[in-house]
Scaffold this motif. Structure first.
Motif, PDB file in Angstrom:
ATOM      1  N   PRO A   3      -2.104   1.329  13.157  1.00 24.36           N
ATOM      2  CA  PRO A   3      -1.030   0.525  12.551  1.00 24.36           C
ATOM      3  C   PRO A   3      -1.369   0.172  11.105  1.00 24.36           C
ATOM      4  CG  PRO A   3      -2.360  -0.827  14.007  1.00 24.36           C
ATOM      5  CD  PRO A   3      -2.851   0.575  14.180  1.00 24.36           C
ATOM      6  N   PHE A   4      -0.358   0.131  10.250  1.00 25.40           N
ATOM      7  CA  PHE A   4      -0.562  -0.239   8.845  1.00 25.40           C
ATOM      8  C   PHE A   4       0.742  -0.761   8.276  1.00 25.40           C
ATOM      9  CE2 PHE A   4       0.939   4.117   8.645  1.00 25.40           C
ATOM     10  CZ  PHE A   4       1.808   4.120   7.573  1.00 25.40           C
ATOM     11  N   ALA A   5       0.623  -1.491   7.169  1.00 26.67           N
ATOM     12  CA  ALA A   5       1.813  -1.925   6.435  1.00 26.67           C
ATOM     13  C   ALA A   5       2.205  -0.876   5.405  1.00 26.67           C
ATOM     14  CB  ALA A   5       1.564  -3.268   5.759  1.00 26.67           C
ATOM     15  N   MET A   6       1.270  -0.590   4.504  1.00 23.27           N
ATOM     16  CA  MET A   6       1.523   0.371   3.430  1.00 23.27           C
ATOM     17  C   MET A   6       0.292   1.231   3.207  1.00 23.27           C
ATOM     18  SD  MET A   6       3.199  -2.132   0.544  1.00 23.27           S
ATOM     19  CE  MET A   6       4.521  -3.277   0.950  1.00 23.27           C
ATOM     20  N   ILE A   7       0.531   2.436   2.732  1.00 27.59           N
ATOM     21  CA  ILE A   7      -0.542   3.318   2.272  1.00 27.59           C
ATOM     22  C   ILE A   7      -0.267   3.649   0.812  1.00 27.59           C
ATOM     23  CG2 ILE A   7      -1.758   5.508   2.551  1.00 27.59           C
ATOM     24  CD1 ILE A   7      -0.753   5.614   5.422  1.00 27.59           C
ATOM     25  N   GLY A   8      -1.274   3.495  -0.016  1.00 33.45           N
ATOM     26  CA  GLY A   8      -1.183   3.903  -1.405  1.00 33.45           C
ATOM     27  C   GLY A   8      -2.098   5.081  -1.656  1.00 33.45           C
ATOM     28  N   GLY A   9      -1.861   5.765  -2.738  1.00 33.90           N
ATOM     29  CA  GLY A   9      -2.726   6.860  -3.151  1.00 33.90           C
ATOM     30  C   GLY A   9      -3.185   6.634  -4.575  1.00 33.90           C
ATOM     31  N   ARG A  10      -3.620   7.694  -5.206  1.00 39.85           N
ATOM     32  CA  ARG A  10      -4.060   7.613  -6.609  1.00 39.85           C
ATOM     33  C   ARG A  10      -2.932   8.100  -7.511  1.00 39.85           C
ATOM     34  NH1 ARG A  10     -10.012   8.925  -8.349  1.00 39.85           N
ATOM     35  NH2 ARG A  10     -10.022   6.711  -7.793  1.00 39.85           N
ATOM     36  N   VAL A  11      -2.537   7.261  -8.450  1.00 44.68           N
ATOM     37  CA  VAL A  11      -1.546   7.637  -9.456  1.00 44.68           C
ATOM     38  C   VAL A  11      -2.290   7.873 -10.762  1.00 44.68           C
ATOM     39  CG1 VAL A  11       0.530   6.944 -10.705  1.00 44.68           C
ATOM     40  CG2 VAL A  11       0.232   6.276  -8.309  1.00 44.68           C
ATOM     41  N   VAL A  12      -2.168   9.076 -11.297  1.00 42.38           N
ATOM     42  CA  VAL A  12      -2.841   9.422 -12.547  1.00 42.38           C
ATOM     43  C   VAL A  12      -1.792   9.662 -13.629  1.00 42.38           C
ATOM     44  CG1 VAL A  12      -4.829  10.420 -11.356  1.00 42.38           C
ATOM     45  CG2 VAL A  12      -2.936  11.903 -12.030  1.00 42.38           C
ATOM     46  N   TYR A  13      -2.191   9.434 -14.865  1.00 41.90           N
ATOM     47  CA  TYR A  13      -1.277   9.683 -15.980  1.00 41.90           C
ATOM     48  C   TYR A  13      -1.035  11.180 -16.130  1.00 41.90           C
ATOM     49  CZ  TYR A  13      -1.930   4.853 -17.606  1.00 41.90           C
ATOM     50  OH  TYR A  13      -1.948   3.483 -17.711  1.00 41.90           O
ATOM     51  N   ALA A  14       0.230  11.560 -16.329  1.00 39.49           N
ATOM     52  CA  ALA A  14       0.552  12.947 -16.638  1.00 39.49           C
ATOM     53  C   ALA A  14       0.416  13.223 -18.126  1.00 39.49           C
ATOM     54  CB  ALA A  14       1.972  13.276 -16.173  1.00 39.49           C
ATOM     55  N   ASP A  15       0.590  12.174 -18.946  1.00 37.82           N
ATOM     56  CA  ASP A  15       0.535  12.334 -20.399  1.00 37.82           C
ATOM     57  C   ASP A  15      -0.002  11.057 -21.033  1.00 37.82           C
ATOM     58  OD1 ASP A  15       0.894  13.231 -23.005  1.00 37.82           O
ATOM     59  OD2 ASP A  15       2.984  12.558 -23.071  1.00 37.82           O
ATOM     60  N   SER A  22       4.482   5.094  -5.959  1.00 38.66           N
ATOM     61  CA  SER A  22       4.086   5.986  -4.865  1.00 38.66           C
ATOM     62  C   SER A  22       3.554   5.121  -3.735  1.00 38.66           C
ATOM     63  CB  SER A  22       3.017   6.983  -5.346  1.00 38.66           C
ATOM     64  OG  SER A  22       2.570   7.808  -4.290  1.00 38.66           O
ATOM     65  N   LEU A  23       4.419   4.810  -2.798  1.00 38.52           N
ATOM     66  CA  LEU A  23       4.118   3.835  -1.747  1.00 38.52           C
ATOM     67  C   LEU A  23       4.672   4.324  -0.423  1.00 38.52           C
ATOM     68  CD1 LEU A  23       4.929   0.008  -1.999  1.00 38.52           C
ATOM     69  CD2 LEU A  23       5.639   1.350  -0.036  1.00 38.52           C
ATOM     70  N   VAL A  24       3.828   4.368   0.597  1.00 38.71           N
ATOM     71  CA  VAL A  24       4.274   4.724   1.938  1.00 38.71           C
ATOM     72  C   VAL A  24       4.279   3.463   2.797  1.00 38.71           C
ATOM     73  CG1 VAL A  24       3.736   5.999   4.042  1.00 38.71           C
ATOM     74  CG2 VAL A  24       3.514   7.116   1.812  1.00 38.71           C
ATOM     75  N   ALA A  25       5.429   3.147   3.370  1.00 39.22           N
ATOM     76  CA  ALA A  25       5.572   1.997   4.263  1.00 39.22           C
ATOM     77  C   ALA A  25       5.807   2.499   5.682  1.00 39.22           C
ATOM     78  CB  ALA A  25       6.735   1.109   3.820  1.00 39.22           C
ATOM     79  N   SER A  26       5.282   1.768   6.665  1.00 37.11           N
ATOM     80  CA  SER A  26       5.459   2.164   8.062  1.00 37.11           C
ATOM     81  C   SER A  26       6.716   1.528   8.646  1.00 37.11           C
ATOM     82  CB  SER A  26       4.242   1.745   8.888  1.00 37.11           C
ATOM     83  OG  SER A  26       4.197   0.335   9.044  1.00 37.11           O
ATOM     84  N   ARG A  27       7.263   2.167   9.671  1.00 39.19           N
ATOM     85  CA  ARG A  27       8.416   1.608  10.376  1.00 39.19           C
ATOM     86  C   ARG A  27       8.060   0.252  10.981  1.00 39.19           C
ATOM     87  NH1 ARG A  27      13.257   3.391  12.764  1.00 39.19           N
ATOM     88  NH2 ARG A  27      12.907   5.532  12.024  1.00 39.19           N
ATOM     89  N   THR A  28       6.837   0.134  11.503  1.00 36.11           N
ATOM     90  CA  THR A  28       6.411  -1.134  12.092  1.00 36.11           C
ATOM     91  C   THR A  28       6.459  -2.254  11.070  1.00 36.11           C
ATOM     92  OG1 THR A  28       4.979  -0.007  13.681  1.00 36.11           O
ATOM     93  CG2 THR A  28       4.519  -2.333  13.257  1.00 36.11           C
ATOM     94  N   PHE A  29       5.941  -1.976   9.871  1.00 36.85           N
ATOM     95  CA  PHE A  29       5.952  -2.984   8.812  1.00 36.85           C
ATOM     96  C   PHE A  29       7.374  -3.383   8.444  1.00 36.85           C
ATOM     97  CE2 PHE A  29       6.418  -3.543   4.152  1.00 36.85           C
ATOM     98  CZ  PHE A  29       5.879  -4.816   4.052  1.00 36.85           C
ATOM     99  N   ILE A  30       8.242  -2.400   8.253  1.00 32.28           N
ATOM    100  CA  ILE A  30       9.618  -2.698   7.841  1.00 32.28           C
ATOM    101  C   ILE A  30      10.344  -3.490   8.925  1.00 32.28           C
ATOM    102  CG2 ILE A  30      11.835  -1.680   7.186  1.00 32.28           C
ATOM    103  CD1 ILE A  30      10.263   0.688   6.011  1.00 32.28           C
ATOM    104  N   SER A  31      10.068  -3.170  10.188  1.00 35.18           N
ATOM    105  CA  SER A  31      10.730  -3.897  11.268  1.00 35.18           C
ATOM    106  C   SER A  31      10.297  -5.358  11.304  1.00 35.18           C
ATOM    107  CB  SER A  31      10.431  -3.232  12.613  1.00 35.18           C
ATOM    108  OG  SER A  31       9.065  -3.361  12.968  1.00 35.18           O
ATOM    109  N   ARG A  32       9.075  -5.643  10.862  1.00 34.09           N
ATOM    110  CA  ARG A  32       8.576  -7.019  10.855  1.00 34.09           C
ATOM    111  C   ARG A  32       8.944  -7.756   9.570  1.00 34.09           C
ATOM    112  NH1 ARG A  32       2.319  -6.760  13.092  1.00 34.09           N
ATOM    113  NH2 ARG A  32       2.702  -5.500  14.977  1.00 34.09           N
ATOM    114  N   ALA A  33       8.787  -7.076   8.434  1.00 34.82           N
ATOM    115  CA  ALA A  33       8.935  -7.735   7.136  1.00 34.82           C
ATOM    116  C   ALA A  33      10.348  -7.656   6.581  1.00 34.82           C
ATOM    117  CB  ALA A  33       7.960  -7.123   6.131  1.00 34.82           C
ATOM    118  N   GLY A  34      11.144  -6.718   7.082  1.00 32.04           N
ATOM    119  CA  GLY A  34      12.447  -6.477   6.486  1.00 32.04           C
ATOM    120  C   GLY A  34      12.340  -5.518   5.321  1.00 32.04           C
TER     121      GLY A  34
END
Length: 311
Positions: free
Chosen positions: A119-131, A176-188
């Motif tokens: 279970p998780f609320a959100m997963i983040g990754g690495r955002v790098v500059y393109a320019d 760049s943010l991944v949210a879980s269905r479980t999190f959205i169902s709880r937090a709105g």
């Protein structure tokens, strides 16, 4: 039968004709995953619609153009897309992605499979500059509760720098943010009262016992500053960006840490003074007006009116 992991994707556009094509071309080249992509348009007046609709998603991916007919802000667009995707019971993970990003081929699959079964609320990754390329923009962020100011973890570090400790992360960037269905169902859904900035910071405050995670192999390149003039290496933030950012910071502090209001106001004054010393009076005015809850400067107001925005 499709046995690939699935991932819903929401991309919110507004005047994104110059960047959304490259974003979709790289995203739809993703392998090892089945993507359901919705492009939510906040009343673009340029050629965004044509750029998107002239493209089709190759199997196993699907793509839908989902205009809202108005510009209600970033979170309103995200929520419009999430509401559509949540109706699909086969989707449990939802990726909010900026239109000015470029997506390496394996990033979507990494997000779809990271910490499978946990279970998780959100997963983040690495955002790098393109320019200019080669450096981290953000690996997640933290909040300075004395002022409400946020700080990007690992900003400016080389792209191969060690990832952050997930326990040190207060929020995941909305680029760049991944949210879980479980999190959205709880937090709105994502709070819509900011219009720009701090929506994802506020949303993360609702995670409670669900962890924020970091997936180091989920990398995106970000063409920072293309839409609203946000800060990037070699470029100061525009008055448009500054007014919204400091307005949102004060909304956030009032909502989550009213005891920090004095520090937040002091930060507003200090930041405005810093910009006057830098001889940038337009940005100084924007910071001051945003931080004090005043209407935007004339140039910002004209841009909002031209875009049909009413705050």
């Amino acid at each position: 039968m499709n046995d690939l992991p699935c991932l819903g994707v929401v991309i919110v556009t507004h005047g994104s004709a110059d960047v959304i094509g490259d974003c979709l071309d790289t995203l739809l080249a993703s392998t090892g995953v089945s993507l359901t992509v919705v492009i939510v348009d906040n009343a673009s007046t340029d050629d965004t619609a044509q750029v998107v609709t002239q493209r089709s998603a190759p199997p196993p991916h699907t793509m839908m153009w989902l205009p809202t007919g108005r510009n209600g802000g970033f979170a309103a667009g995200v929520n419009h897309g999430l509401t559509h995707l949540l109706a699909d019971p086969g989707l449990d993970r939802f990726w909010v992605l900026n239109p000015d990003t470029l997506v390496p081929q394996g990033t979507a699959a990494a997000f779809a499979t990271h910490a499978a079964g946990q279970p998780f609320a959100m997963i983040g990754g690495r955002v790098v500059y393109a320019d200019p390329p080669g450096n981290v923009q953000i690996d997640g962020g933290i909040v300075d509760w004395r002022t409400g100011q946020t700080r990007n973890l690992n900003q400016g570090a080389p792209s191969d720098a060690p990832p952050p400790d997930p326990d040190s992360v207060d929020f995941v960037t909305g680029a760049s943010l991944v949210a879980s269905r479980t999190f959205i169902s709880r937090a709105g859904l994502m709070p819509e009262n900011y219009f720009l900035y701090y929506e994802e910071v506020d949303w993360a405050m609702s995670a409670r016992d669900l962890p924020l995670m970091h997936c180091p192999t989920a990398i995106v390149e970000h063409r920072a500053g293309t839409a609203i003039g946000s800060q990037k290496p070699g470029q100061y933030a525009s008055p448009f960006s500054e007014w919204f950012k400091h307005r949102a910071r004060m909304i956030f502090v009032r909502r989550h840490r009213r005891a920090s209001l004095y520090g937040a106001f002091a930060f507003t004054l200090a930041k405005s003074l810093q910009m006057m010393i830098r001889r940038d009076p337009r940005a100084a005015e924007a910071v001051l007006r945003g931080g004090l809850g005043l209407p935007p400067p004339k140039a910002v107001r004209q841009r909002l009116v031209a875009g049909g925005v009413q705050l």
